[in-house]
Motif scaffolding. Structure first.
Motif, short mmCIF file in Angstrom:
data_model
loop_
_atom_site.label_atom_id
_atom_site.label_comp_id
_atom_site.label_asym_id
_atom_site.label_seq_id
_atom_site.Cartn_x
_atom_site.Cartn_y
_atom_site.Cartn_z
N PHE A 132 -17.72 22.37 -69.39
CA PHE A 132 -18.01 21.21 -70.24
C PHE A 132 -17.65 19.94 -69.48
O PHE A 132 -16.66 19.89 -68.77
CB PHE A 132 -17.21 21.28 -71.54
CG PHE A 132 -17.64 22.40 -72.44
CD1 PHE A 132 -18.67 22.21 -73.35
CD2 PHE A 132 -17.03 23.64 -72.37
CE1 PHE A 132 -19.08 23.24 -74.17
CE2 PHE A 132 -17.44 24.68 -73.19
CZ PHE A 132 -18.47 24.48 -74.10
N ARG B 187 -30.25 28.15 -78.01
CA ARG B 187 -28.99 28.91 -77.87
C ARG B 187 -28.73 29.74 -79.11
O ARG B 187 -28.23 30.85 -79.04
CB ARG B 187 -27.82 27.97 -77.60
CG ARG B 187 -27.73 27.49 -76.15
CD ARG B 187 -26.41 26.79 -75.92
NE ARG B 187 -26.30 25.58 -76.70
CZ ARG B 187 -26.70 24.38 -76.28
NH1 ARG B 187 -27.20 24.23 -75.07
NH2 ARG B 187 -26.59 23.32 -77.05
N LEU C 78 -23.68 19.70 -83.59
CA LEU C 78 -24.61 20.64 -84.22
C LEU C 78 -24.15 22.08 -84.03
O LEU C 78 -23.35 22.39 -83.15
CB LEU C 78 -26.01 20.50 -83.58
CG LEU C 78 -26.70 19.15 -83.73
CD1 LEU C 78 -28.02 19.17 -82.97
CD2 LEU C 78 -26.92 18.83 -85.20
N GLN C 79 -24.71 22.98 -84.83
CA GLN C 79 -24.49 24.39 -84.63
C GLN C 79 -25.04 24.77 -83.24
O GLN C 79 -26.09 24.28 -82.83
CB GLN C 79 -25.23 25.21 -85.71
CG GLN C 79 -24.69 25.03 -87.12
CD GLN C 79 -25.35 23.88 -87.87
OE1 GLN C 79 -25.87 22.94 -87.26
NE2 GLN C 79 -25.33 23.93 -89.18
N SER D 76 -23.86 23.93 -80.42
CA SER D 76 -23.67 22.89 -79.40
C SER D 76 -22.51 23.25 -78.47
O SER D 76 -22.30 22.57 -77.46
CB SER D 76 -23.44 21.51 -80.05
OG SER D 76 -22.29 21.52 -80.87
N SER E 134 -17.08 26.03 -80.48
CA SER E 134 -16.11 27.13 -80.48
C SER E 134 -15.77 27.58 -79.07
O SER E 134 -14.62 27.91 -78.76
CB SER E 134 -16.64 28.32 -81.30
OG SER E 134 -16.87 27.90 -82.63
N VAL F 68 -27.21 31.34 -86.91
CA VAL F 68 -27.35 30.64 -88.19
C VAL F 68 -28.84 30.40 -88.46
O VAL F 68 -29.64 30.40 -87.52
CB VAL F 68 -26.58 29.29 -88.18
CG1 VAL F 68 -25.10 29.52 -87.96
CG2 VAL F 68 -27.14 28.34 -87.13
N ARG G 192 -28.10 34.07 -79.91
CA ARG G 192 -26.91 34.64 -80.52
C ARG G 192 -27.32 35.84 -81.37
O ARG G 192 -28.45 35.95 -81.82
CB ARG G 192 -26.19 33.61 -81.40
CG ARG G 192 -25.78 32.38 -80.60
CD ARG G 192 -24.66 31.63 -81.26
NE ARG G 192 -25.09 30.78 -82.36
CZ ARG G 192 -24.34 29.78 -82.84
NH1 ARG G 192 -23.15 29.52 -82.33
NH2 ARG G 192 -24.77 29.04 -83.83
N1 ATP Z 1 -20.78 25.38 -71.41
C1 ATP Z 1 -21.74 26.22 -71.79
N2 ATP Z 1 -22.80 26.47 -71.00
C2 ATP Z 1 -23.77 27.30 -71.39
N3 ATP Z 1 -23.79 27.96 -72.57
C3 ATP Z 1 -22.78 27.77 -73.40
C4 ATP Z 1 -21.71 26.89 -73.07
N4 ATP Z 1 -20.84 26.89 -74.10
C5 ATP Z 1 -21.36 27.71 -75.03
N5 ATP Z 1 -22.51 28.26 -74.63
C6 ATP Z 1 -23.35 29.18 -75.44
O1 ATP Z 1 -23.94 28.44 -76.49
C7 ATP Z 1 -23.91 29.15 -77.72
C8 ATP Z 1 -23.27 28.33 -78.79
O2 ATP Z 1 -21.92 28.10 -78.48
P1 ATP Z 1 -20.81 28.05 -79.63
O3 ATP Z 1 -20.83 29.27 -80.44
O4 ATP Z 1 -19.55 27.69 -78.94
O5 ATP Z 1 -21.35 26.82 -80.50
P2 ATP Z 1 -20.76 26.17 -81.84
O6 ATP Z 1 -20.95 24.70 -81.71
O7 ATP Z 1 -19.38 26.67 -82.08
O8 ATP Z 1 -21.74 26.69 -82.97
P3 ATP Z 1 -21.44 26.84 -84.57
O9 ATP Z 1 -21.34 25.46 -85.13
O10 ATP Z 1 -22.64 27.56 -85.09
O11 ATP Z 1 -20.18 27.62 -84.72
C9 ATP Z 1 -23.15 30.45 -77.44
O12 ATP Z 1 -24.09 31.49 -77.40
C10 ATP Z 1 -22.49 30.23 -76.10
O13 ATP Z 1 -22.47 31.41 -75.34
#
Ligand code: ATP
Ligand code: MG
Length: 157
Positions: A144, A99, A9-10, A12, A15, A109, A103
């Motif tokens: 992770f 989360r 998911l977005q 999650s 990135s 999003v 952002r």
């Molecule tokens: N391991 C973690 N522990 C806590 N918070 C995290 C962790 N990894 C990422 N985050 C936070 O969660 C949010 C979402 O992370 P990220 O942008 O990597 O998600 P994404 O899956 O790439 O989303 P999208 O699909 O919208 O691009 C960010 O604000 C990030 O700071």
């Protein structure tokens, strides 16, 4: 040479995971980097193919929620003899929404996007052609947790 497909998911953590684990060794392909492109699926396929053709490992950092979207990537990977790895992000919709709220700017999003992806999201399976699948879960300290795949376990959270 590897083709790594992130699935989740977005918000999650895909990135963030890419930057922690793959940025040093793998090329990044993400539709987020092509906001002005009309046919992002086609552009994505072109970029993946270009990387594989040049023997560069590549990570596809998108939600990749459906079997169909993954199938076109897997087909390309097989064509070029890549190892095809899938990382499935186990996350709760409520956590992603939270989360996402934290952002700012373009990174945030519309919530409806998260609900829509959740409706479409089908966990991957070896039947699709992956060589290796893993579960990914956010852990404390921005880390992770990566676990081996079992075909029966598909729960979120
Ligand atoms: N391991 C973690 N522990 C806590 N918070 C995290 C962790 N990894 C990422 N985050 C936070 O969660 C949010 C979402 O992370 P990220 O942008 O990597 O998600 P994404 O899956 O790439 O989303 P999208 O699909 O919208 O691009 C960010 O604000 C990030 O700071
Ligand atoms: Mg992202």
């Amino acid at each position: 040479m590897e083709l790594v497909i992130l699935i989740g998911l977005q918000a999650s953590g895909k990135s963030t995971f890419f930057h922690q684990y793959w940025a040093a060794t793998h090329e990044l392909v993400s539709k987020d980097l092509m906001r002005n492109n009309k046919n992002r699926a086609r552009r994505q396929a072109q970029l993946v193919e270009a990387a594989l053709q040049a023997s560069r490992s590549v990570v596809v950092d998108n939600t990749n929620p459906t079997v169909e979207e993954r199938a076109s990537l897997i087909e390309l990977g097989k064509l070029y003899g890549a190892q095809i790895l899938g990382y499935y992000f186990q996350s709760k919709v409520s956590d992603c929404l939270e989360r996402n709220q934290q952002r700012t700017g373009k990174a945030r999003v519309p919530d409806v996007g998260i609900f829509a992806t959740n409706q479409k999201l089908v966990p991957p399976s070896y039947a699709e052609g992956f060589h290796q699948l893993f579960y990914v879960k956010m852990a404390d300290n921005s880390a992770f947790e990566i676990r081996a795949w079992t075909e029966v376990e598909v729960a979120d959270g």
